[in-house]
Design a protein around this motif. Structure first.
Motif, short mmCIF file in Angstrom:
data_model
loop_
_atom_site.label_atom_id
_atom_site.label_comp_id
_atom_site.label_asym_id
_atom_site.label_seq_id
_atom_site.Cartn_x
_atom_site.Cartn_y
_atom_site.Cartn_z
N CYS A 178 -75.27 57.81 78.13
CA CYS A 178 -74.83 59.03 78.60
C CYS A 178 -75.02 59.31 80.00
O CYS A 178 -74.16 60.48 80.26
CB CYS A 178 -75.67 59.86 77.72
N ALA A 179 -75.58 58.65 80.79
CA ALA A 179 -75.57 59.16 82.27
C ALA A 179 -74.38 59.11 82.90
O ALA A 179 -74.04 60.15 83.63
CB ALA A 179 -76.47 58.20 82.93
N THR A 180 -73.40 58.33 82.36
CA THR A 180 -72.15 58.17 83.13
C THR A 180 -70.88 58.33 82.22
O THR A 180 -69.72 58.47 82.73
CB THR A 180 -71.71 56.97 83.77
N SER A 181 -71.34 58.16 80.81
CA SER A 181 -70.04 58.22 80.02
C SER A 181 -70.32 59.12 78.78
O SER A 181 -70.29 60.47 79.17
CB SER A 181 -70.11 56.91 79.36
N THR A 182 -70.17 58.55 77.44
CA THR A 182 -70.22 59.58 76.28
C THR A 182 -71.63 60.61 76.30
O THR A 182 -72.40 59.97 76.26
CB THR A 182 -70.26 58.82 75.11
N LYS A 183 -71.20 61.70 76.04
CA LYS A 183 -72.45 62.51 75.96
C LYS A 183 -72.75 63.08 74.49
O LYS A 183 -73.78 63.63 74.27
CB LYS A 183 -71.96 63.95 76.65
N VAL A 184 -71.57 63.01 73.66
CA VAL A 184 -71.69 63.57 72.27
C VAL A 184 -71.01 62.36 71.27
O VAL A 184 -69.95 61.99 71.40
CB VAL A 184 -71.03 65.00 72.23
N VAL A 235 -77.21 68.26 75.27
CA VAL A 235 -77.00 67.49 76.50
C VAL A 235 -77.67 67.93 77.78
O VAL A 235 -78.06 66.82 78.72
CB VAL A 235 -75.55 67.96 76.63
N LYS A 236 -77.73 69.08 77.90
CA LYS A 236 -78.53 69.56 79.20
C LYS A 236 -80.07 69.04 79.11
O LYS A 236 -80.58 68.85 80.22
CB LYS A 236 -78.62 71.21 79.43
N ASN A 237 -80.77 69.00 77.92
CA ASN A 237 -82.05 68.84 77.86
C ASN A 237 -82.25 67.30 77.58
O ASN A 237 -83.38 66.76 78.23
CB ASN A 237 -82.76 69.67 76.93
N TYR A 238 -81.68 66.79 76.79
CA TYR A 238 -81.80 65.27 76.47
C TYR A 238 -80.83 64.29 77.05
O TYR A 238 -81.03 63.14 76.91
CB TYR A 238 -81.92 65.27 75.07
N GLY A 239 -79.66 64.82 77.40
CA GLY A 239 -78.85 64.02 78.15
C GLY A 239 -77.55 63.65 77.40
O GLY A 239 -76.51 63.50 77.82
N TYR A 240 -77.87 63.80 75.98
CA TYR A 240 -76.78 63.51 75.12
C TYR A 240 -76.96 64.47 73.68
O TYR A 240 -78.22 64.92 73.73
CB TYR A 240 -76.61 62.25 74.74
N CYS A 241 -76.08 64.23 72.89
CA CYS A 241 -76.21 65.06 71.62
C CYS A 241 -75.91 64.34 70.58
O CYS A 241 -74.34 63.70 70.45
CB CYS A 241 -75.53 66.25 71.58
N VAL A 242 -76.41 63.73 69.38
CA VAL A 242 -76.15 63.07 68.09
C VAL A 242 -75.95 64.02 67.15
O VAL A 242 -76.85 64.78 66.72
CB VAL A 242 -77.04 62.16 68.21
N ILE A 243 -74.65 64.14 66.34
CA ILE A 243 -74.31 65.05 65.23
C ILE A 243 -74.15 64.30 64.30
O ILE A 243 -73.02 63.42 64.13
CB ILE A 243 -73.35 65.96 65.67
N VAL A 244 -74.79 64.76 62.94
CA VAL A 244 -74.53 63.98 61.48
C VAL A 244 -73.78 65.25 60.94
O VAL A 244 -74.26 66.45 60.69
CB VAL A 244 -75.41 63.69 61.00
N VAL A 245 -72.74 65.21 60.53
CA VAL A 245 -72.10 66.32 59.88
C VAL A 245 -71.46 65.82 58.44
O VAL A 245 -70.99 64.67 58.27
CB VAL A 245 -70.72 66.53 60.57
N GLY A 287 -66.31 70.51 77.18
CA GLY A 287 -65.51 69.57 77.86
C GLY A 287 -66.31 68.04 78.01
O GLY A 287 -65.96 67.23 78.78
N TYR A 288 -67.25 67.81 77.06
CA TYR A 288 -68.10 66.73 77.10
C TYR A 288 -67.14 65.52 76.51
O TYR A 288 -66.42 65.65 75.62
CB TYR A 288 -69.36 66.84 76.28
N LYS A 289 -67.24 64.15 77.07
CA LYS A 289 -66.73 62.90 76.61
C LYS A 289 -67.51 62.74 75.17
O LYS A 289 -68.78 62.95 75.01
CB LYS A 289 -67.13 61.79 77.50
N GLY B 77 -80.84 51.67 80.10
CA GLY B 77 -79.84 52.65 80.49
C GLY B 77 -78.79 51.88 80.99
O GLY B 77 -78.82 50.99 81.87
N SER B 78 -77.37 51.81 80.63
CA SER B 78 -76.40 51.36 81.09
C SER B 78 -75.54 52.23 81.73
O SER B 78 -75.77 53.59 81.91
CB SER B 78 -75.68 50.67 79.96
#
Lengths: 419, 419
Positions: A178-184, A235-245, A287-289, B77-78
């Motif tokens: 998530c640091a440089t790529s996918t956020k969600v 994303v702002k607090n943990y760096g990324y977001c995982v959603i199960v839908v 706008g997140y990747k 982290g990558s």
């Protein structure tokens, strides 16, 4: 006592463990060969009975039957075919009785969900009216976990384990990227009407910030603004977001997310998928990747990750079905009764089919967290025991070993019948 | 001998077993504590080195490090961050050397794919020019299996096993449903440039009519009419059709299927997904009911189904990397050499980085069946050994147990650096 034959059929969407129930039924029939002669399986479920397309299970070795316990899918073929209303389409029901009569079948084991419980009940009632001595027992099965009376449905625990594990594993992946790529990351799971499977995704994490950060249930109306706020927060607090839908996620007015009226360049309705739809919203609003996955059949076929509890229960309801029949019970279903949560203990008891048929069990509101985006402690207490234990299948050449059946057909004795 | 510190970082898309390589590196460093002091891991890969964001691995217990072997994702982290051209952006490379100097780092282990092999080589060359004694070793990793020299890339075998298993399991599902329901199942897999992962789906079946009935490679131009003919043939002859399709499937002119120019009602490009696109074509051209799945992160994070061979090789290249460094080799990569197919035997040998960097290995045409829709015998002989063996992680409360690291940071000694 007199010996008569048994009929077994699989109905509706298959599961990772429906064949474990078949295994329980067949092995128990074989152990009672003084009373049960041959087991005939319906090829493609009840259609096999209607068209007299019967599989002679006695041709299969004990080893093959034992291997059913770790083979996903429906070994004898299943079907999506609901018998019509008995008043106006009596012919179909009568045909079943005729076929049973022609092959001396006096035990009817029907392995399925709510619809097949209803069919099983009607067949039982009609055979009584027609004076044909048939014992009809329904064997519960459904990944949707929506059968009433039984505490849970065989098939659900293994999907739950697969989804919880996959959510956890994929979360490890995105957390490191998530640091440089996918956020969600969005994972779409089954359960069009009830959020049981989505809820199982919630088992992957528990503490503050642990994924999944959102579980989206069909029971909670989808509010895009609210969901996007949550995604942004994660994303702002943990760096990324995982959603199960859940595939059944819907708006307040009942419209499914996956059927949002979009059409492609050819004017066709946009090809389904809640996950890509939701991922698209994330991109558009924030706008997140993103990445998204749709597990589809993979989740309900994943016998390689079957839950031990689920396999045992699926087998046990098969065994109990035959025992109930031999004890003379009719129009019943072996149901799972939870004795305690922790340690988890369960037993099988008989439930009258009249109470099972045509009733759906939804996820109770108290199993969903108050904010609507996760499971509550009560939900966790219910779900957690169901994914316990592993029951890995044997592997051969790197792949799970599957039962390979001969599926020898029984000679037909009746004229053809059109469905 | 003198003791100096080591730096380890993970680069690019993570895999189910990249942490097994980390485990091999760290454990071997610990076994050589007379020469290697502390291991510092880059937080989020090479960015951690550039920004002096270093994790003090000595704070992690031996048990935690051992648990890396069965933990998917990238534990430290990558990142997706390619260092720029050394001629015009020399500052970045010099900064790396400064950070290494400030923390007495003389061993550089970089765990990644082709791009990171190139970075590793450049860092090695620059340190030599600058007169700083650095030993740089690249540790291979990629689910795409596209690294040259090495017979296969650690990370690929586990994805291959997951995709082959999932294809087999889902095939059991659709086979039992096809009489009255779904006729076509499409599974989309990773591999935008090379069809290695799609090819692995081909391992699920072999005989006439066994699924998958079609494997769609990025290497073979997509011809809609021809594909639909095959789908129709499978449905008519076997009752159903299973398709494994690479996300990189493309037309003759190079256009990706997933980017076919369709737009939704809002004018946005249709949200990706080769699987739904292909499923839509099936519906449109042939009218068959379909299901589709997109495995996405699930496939490369699925450590629960890791291939034993893959885990062992990932660990072995980590060990060998440290051994090579201690033996004084520089700018090398431990590569896997296949000694024999059957029985499968392999060993690790050193390859010069100059031969590895910036070269992609595609699926050879002779590994693809002549008709272009499956793997050939040669392809099978290559792929089959890589999915052999199971290496299930320990489970706790029904879920795979993951390493939980402290990730303690090393105190910074240099001024900040902006990327």
């Amino acid at each position: 006592m007199a010996q008569h034959n048994a009929f077994y059929a699989q109905s509706g969407g298959v599961t990772a463990v429906i064949n474990a129930s078949a295994c329980g039924v067949i092995e128990t029939c074989r152990q009672n060969s003084d009373r049960i002669g041959k087991v005939y399986a319906g090829h493609n479920g009840i259609i096999g009975a209607l068209t007299e397309d019967l599989i002679d299970v006695s041709q299969e070795s004990d080893d093959t039957i034992a291997a059913l316990r770790h083979t996903p899918g429906g070994a004898f073929g299943s079907c999506r075919y609901k018998l019509k209303d008995i008043e106006s389409h009596r012919t179909q029901y009568e045909r079943l009785i005729e076929v049973f009569k022609a092959h001396d079948i006096r035990y009817f084991f029907y392995n399925g969900g709510g619809d097949s419980a209803d069919t099983c009940l009607k067949v039982s009632q009609l055979s009584e009216k027609m004076g044909y001595p048939l014992t009809a027992i329904h064997v519960p099965k459904t990944v949707d976990n929506d059968l009433p009376i039984t505490d849970n449905s065989p098939g659900f625990g293994s999907v739950a384990k697969y989804i919880a594990t996959s959510t956890l594993e994929a979360s490890m992946d995105i957390a490191s990227m998530c640091a440089t790529s996918t956020k969600v990351f969005v994972l779409e799971v089954m359960g069009r009407h009830a959020g049981w499977i989505a809820g199982a995704g919630g088992l992957a994490g528990q503490g503050e910030g642990e994924p999944p950060h959102l579980v989206i249930f069909p029971e909670i109306p989808f509010d895009r603004r609210q969901v996007m706020e949550r995604v942004e927060y994660a994303v702002k607090n943990y760096g990324y977001c995982v959603i199960v839908v859940s595939e059944g996620a819907r708006y307040e007015d009942g419209t499914f997310l996956a059927d949002s009226g979009n059409t492609d360049a050819f004017g066709h309705r946009q090809l389904g998928g809640v996950a890509p739809t939701l991922a698209g919203m994330v991109k558009q609003d924030l706008g997140y990747k993103y990445h998204w996955a749709v597990a589809d059949y993979l989740q309900r076929a994943a016998r390689h990750l079957g839950a031990k509890t689920d396999v045992e229960q699926a087998y046990a309801v098969g065994v109990k079905a035959v025992e109930l029949a031999l004890e003379g019970h009719n129009a019943q279903m072996p149901a799972i009764k939870r004795v305690s949560d922790n340690p988890y203990r369960w037993e099988i008891e008989a439930a009258p089919l009249a109470e099972v048929a045509n009733r759906e069990k939804f996820m109770p509101r108290e199993y969903i967290r108050e904010d609507g985006f996760g499971i509550s402690d009560a939900g966790r207490a219910y779900l957690a025991p169901l994914i316990q234990g592993e029951d890995f299948p044997p592997f051969e050449n790197g792949l799970p070993k599957m039962a390979r059946l001969k599926l020898a057909r029984v000679e037909k004795r009746l004229p053809a019948f059109s469905l």
